[in-house]
Every structure is written in C-alpha cells, then in structure tokens.
Design an enzyme around this catalytic site. Structure first.
Site: not given
Ligand code: FAD
Ligand code: SIN
Length: 530
Positions: A12-13, A15, A35, A113, A209, A230, A276, A337, A361, A372, A378
């Site tokens: 539930s991120g 994506a 999760k 950035e 996972d 990072h 980076r 990161h 991701e 990246r 995002l």
């Molecule tokens: P996620 O947002 O990680 O969501 C994954 C989901 O899957 C979660 O809900 C998790 O609980 C669930 N999950 C995992 N394993 C399981 C399982 N086995 N069973 C059920 N559910 C599971 N990117 C940017 O573009 N801009 C930024 O400013 C930026 N800043 C960042 C700062 C930090 C501190 C971090 C860590 C990352 C940052 N990123 C940034 C990267 C970006 O946040 C992520 O790459 C992006 O949000 C990933 O989205 P997602 O939906 O793919 O995964």
């Molecule tokens: C940050 O704010 O430095 C993270 C940005 C990113 O991972 O894209």
C-alpha cells in the site's frame, strides 16, 4: 478456507494504492494486502519531493535527458518518455484528488536536486512529500467501495498453476494462520529492499519480499546489482539512519570533513550536487582519507527561519537527537536507499510470469537504468501503478479465476522447499545485513562478492522460514549479478573493474534454476497498448 476476489494488490505504497484505484475503476473487487498498517511504506518517508515537468522553463525532453544521463546508458528510452510525459498528467490528477503541494502566492514551489538541469521538484509540508502522497491516495482509495484493504497481512508466496500466477499465500491477521486468496490477476507493489543492508534509510517493511516471491514463482529479475546508496543519512550512534534530504544540499548545504574543510569540489566539479553515487563514493573516500566514520552536512549558512519552514520534519528529528540544523554540523554517511533492479516488467507492468503484474520500486521497468535520478521514484509509482492496474483490469475479461483443489494444493506445497512461517529470523537478518554491507556494498570486488555468495549459501542450507529464505535469496541475487557485472556503472562500483565497459551495456537477468544472462532491453514484450 481460501478466499476469492477479482484482483489482488500486494502493498500500500504509492504504486499499490495507485494500481488499486485504477483496478477499482474497472468495477472489479480489489483485495489489498499489506504487511503493516496501511501507511507504513517507503512512500510514507519520502522527503525531498517529486520530479515533474510543470514549471514554465521546463519540458519533458529536459526531464527525459537528465533521467537518461543519470541512468548511465541502461535506461529504456520508451519507459523514460512514458514516465516524464504521463507523470505530469498523473500529478495533476493527484492534485485534483486533494494532494497538497507547497505553494507561494498560489503557485507551486520548485526545488533543486542533484543532476536535475531545472528546479522541477515539488514538495509537500516542506520535507514530508511521501506522507502527503499516502494521505491523499488512501483518502481517494477509501472512496472506492470495491477496494478492501487488509493491514498486517504479510504475504509470503505466490500460487502458480500451469505457469500462471493465480493467487497469493498470506498470513491472515485475524485467524493468525496462513491462508490463500485467488484472483484473476495479482499486482506486486511491495517496494524495495533497503533492509538488506546494515545501514539503510528504509523502514523495516522494506525487506524486498515481493522480489523474492516473484523469483521463486518463476518471474525474471533484472539489474539486481544496481543499489542506490544515499550520501547523507544521519549517522549517530543508537539512532536509525534518518535521511537528511538531498534537497538540503539543493538549497545550499555543503559537505565538510572532520577538519571543517569542504571536500566535494576536489572529487567532482558539480560538488555537493554531483549524482548520488559520486557523492556517496566521495564521502567514503574522504572518510578513509581522514580515518573517520562520518563527514558533516553544514547548513549553518542558511537562515534559521527558512530552515525550520523548509525542513520541519528534519528540523524536529535532529532536535530530538540534540542537533540544531541551523547551528550544528550534522554527522552523515551513506546508507542503502533504493533498488534500481527488480521484477522485469514491460511498460504495462506485465512481468514475465502470466497473471503477475508489478509496479513501483519492486520492479525494473528500465526507467532508472543503472542509477535513479533523485525524486523520480514517487512519479514512477504513480505512472506505472496506474498502468499496471489498467493492464491487469483489461486482461481480466479473458482471464479465468483458478482456485486450487486440496489435492493440487498439497502437490504445489510439496514443490516449495521451505516451511511456512512469518518470522524473518533476527539472526539470519542480522548476518545477511552485515555481509551485504561489508561485501556487497558501495565498493565491491570479485573476492568480496564470492565470499558473500558462499556465506549466503551456507545460511540457505539451514532450515529457514519462508521469510528468511526470501531474504537470503534476494541477497544472493544482488551479489550474483554484482559478481557478473565486471565493470563500474551507475550505482554499481567494482574496485577491480573501475571503468565502464561497452560490452556490459546490457541488463542482467536472473531466473530460478537458470544461469544469469544478459538482455539488450528490459522491455521483453514491446507491446504499447493495454
Ligand atoms: P513502498 O512505498 O515501499 O510500499 C511497499 C508496500 O508493500 C508497503 O505498504 C509495505 O508494507 C508492503 N509490503 C512489503 N512487503 C510485503 C509483504 N510481504 N506482504 C504484504 N505487503 C508488503 N522518492 C522520491 O521520488 N522522492 C523522494 O523525496 C524520496 N525520498 C525518500 C526518502 C526515504 C527516507 C526513502 C526510504 C525513500 C525515498 N524515496 C523518494 C524513494 C521512494 O519513497 C520509494 O521508492 C517509493 O515510495 C516506493 O513506492 P512503492 O509503492 O513501490 O513501495
Ligand atoms: C531525498 O530527499 O534526498 C530523497 C529523494 C529521493 O530518494 O528521490
């Protein structure tokens, strides 16, 4: 008893939520399994912002060009074009849905950035962009009656029948036992695997996972060697590696060594705003040169009122650790990161395993190549979450819901070589994380990688729970592809092969029970329509 639905979304991120909304629009029932609590994800912690072509002096070609340069020759141009052109549409849509980004005089504020040729990063609440994504997407998903989100539902494996993904095995949080759920399509959106490393900016849920589940189910994995470190995670003993956003350097922050000297210009003419991977490796070199474990981020030249307003979360978090960002030198060092590699998908989120779609991701779409560009992630989650949802929905009419009988379930379980169990054993996790940090980290070489693989094989020979097996297998996938890639490119740096080599301008592909191989393109289907 097993469950049935039309679509399953795991995660539930950004994506997973965006895919769910798209799937719900088709009228089907959508089961979202996640999760932890719904908001816990990498997305929730995203700070700097989202890169998007919206300012008057920007255009998609410039954003595409910057993304291709960062990707060091391994981006899929069509994927990048899709990201930058559709990104604008989906951000506008998010704003229509209630997403609030920082404005001045009613106009969006754009920040800078590293490696962006324009100020094109929009942000929310200063440094809490991800939390605003989560808030607005959860609110929007909540309006869809067919979306049923189950928190604390840890998914452990995919159910495959006749070469097709037909469902998911998860731990039912109410019954507290493993359970199956079947659907016409599964969308994997479990995010990245920063937790593979001892030091990471990622929250505990980011154990990769979904990548391991897809691999065990037979899907292809691509470019697993490319991990982004990072440069600036807060480095304090007893504190987690809290991210100090790149936007802080974008606003004028500078990096200093223990003698208070600015060092980045000695390593790269772009100094603190070099890509980076270069900043991270320069920090490692400077720490080695000066015999320390940290360098320092210096924000003291900036106005205190501005800093408090621009970086409120970082300000408060540092204050909690007795650091004033306007007055103190902030100890930082690199931390894992982001994963550029993942489940190989085409432009519509289709994996190589029929019935399995993926977004965010957890995937390798070819958008990021070997590295990246900051704040493109995002955006990727929004664009490719929507696309994966659209493609899965479109294919549903011609897909059957297959539910395994008890006999075939027993047969299917026999083929799995581990016992069911939700626990990622602490000892396994700790050992793998240490090996990854020391041997498969920012700097790698043949010996370190071979030793890592040997240790992973020893761990895997034990009687492991599914979660532990998933974790160590994923670590091995990263190490194996890093060993295979005898060059340095983007986020992958080999001490023994420091140059970029033309013959490696290809993608590494890994598949269960098959030798690692090379592919010219990530996009295996080249299909452009849903
Ligand atoms: P996620 O947002 O990680 O969501 C994954 C989901 O899957 C979660 O809900 C998790 O609980 C669930 N999950 C995992 N394993 C399981 C399982 N086995 N069973 C059920 N559910 C599971 N990117 C940017 O573009 N801009 C930024 O400013 C930026 N800043 C960042 C700062 C930090 C501190 C971090 C860590 C990352 C940052 N990123 C940034 C990267 C970006 O946040 C992520 O790459 C992006 O949000 C990933 O989205 P997602 O939906 O793919 O995964
Ligand atoms: C940050 O704010 O430095 C993270 C940005 C990113 O991972 O894209």
């Amino acid at each position: 008893m097993s469950l049935e639905t039309d679509f399953i979304v795991i995660g539930s991120g950004v994506a997973g939520l965006r895919a769910s909304i798209e799937l719900a629009a088709s009228g089907g029932r959508v089961a979202v399994l996640t999760k932890d609590k719904a908001s816990e994800s990498n997305t929730e912690y995203a700070q700097g912002g989202v890169a998007v072509v919206l300012s008057d002096d920007d255009n998609p070609e410039l954003h595409e060009g910057d993304t291709l340069v960062a990707g060091a020759g391994l981006c899929d141009e069509q994927a990048v074009e899709t990201l930058v052109t559709e990104g604008t549409k989906y951000i506008k849509q998010l704003i229509e849905w209630g997403g609030e980004f920082d404005r001045e005089g009613g106009k969006l504020v754009f920040t800078q950035e590293a490696a962006h040729s324009r100020r094109r990063i929009i942000h929310a609440h200063g440094d809490s962009t991800g939390a605003e994504f989560v808030r607005s997407l959860i609110a929007r998903a909540g309006q869809e009656k067919t979306i049923n989100l189950t928190p604390f539902a840890n998914t452990e494996s995919l159910i495959v029948r006749d070469g097709r993904c037909v469902g998911v095995r998860f731990l039912d949080p109410v019954l507290r036992q493993p359970r199956e759920i079947y659907a016409k399509a599964v969308v994997m959106a479990t995010g990245g695997a920063g937790q593979l490393y001892q030091h990471t900016t990622n929250p505990p849920v980011a154990t990769g996972d979904g990548m391991a589940m897809a691999y065990f189910a037979g899907a292809e994995m691509a470019d697993m060697e490319f991990i982004q470190f990072h440069p600036t995670a807060l480095n304090l003993e007893k504190a987690p590696r809290f991210l100090l956003s790149e936007a802080m350097r974008g606003e004028g922050g500078i990096l200093k060594n223990k003698y208070g000297e600015r060092f980045m210009p000695r390593y790269d003419e772009r100094a603190e705003l070099a890509p980076r991977d270069i900043v991270a490796r320069s920090i490692v070199a400077e720490m080695r040169r000066t015999g320390t474990r940290t360098v320092f981020l210096d924000m003291t030249a900036l106005d205190e009122v501005f800093l408090k307003h621009r970086f409120p979360k970082i300000y408060e978090t540092c204050k909690f650790y007795s650091l004033d960002i306007a007055k103190d030198m902030l100890p930082v060092s690199p931390a894992s990161h982001y994963c550029m590699g993942g489940i190989r998908t085409d432009l519509w989120g289709r994996s190589t395993l029929p019935g399995l779609y993926a977004a965010g991701e957890v995937t390798c779409t070819g958008v990021h190549g070997a590295n990246r560009l900051a704040s493109n992630s995002l955006l990727e989650g929004l664009v490719f979450g929507a696309r994966a949802g659209a493609a899965a929905a479109a294919a549903a009419d011609s897909s059957e819901l297959i539910v395994l009988s008890s006999e075939s379930k027993t047969e299917e379980l026999k083929t799995r070589n581990s016992k069911l169990g939700t626990e990622l054993a602490t000892a396994v996790k700790k050992r793998v994380k240490r090996i990854m940090w020391e041997r498969v980290g920012i700097l790698r070489d043949k010996d370190s990688l071979k030793r890592a693989i040997k240790e992973f094989d020893q761990i895997a020979a034990g009687n492991l729970s599914t979660s532990s097996r998933n974790f160590v297998t994923l670590a091995r996938l990263v190490a194996t592809s890093a060993l295979w890639r005898e060059e340095s490119r983007g986020g992958h740096y080999r001490n023994d092969f420091p140059e970029q080599e033309d013959k490696f301008k290809v993608h590494s592909i890994q598949r269960l029970d098959t030798e690692i191989s090379a592919a010219k393109s990530i996009n295996f289907s080249r299909q452009v329509g849903v």
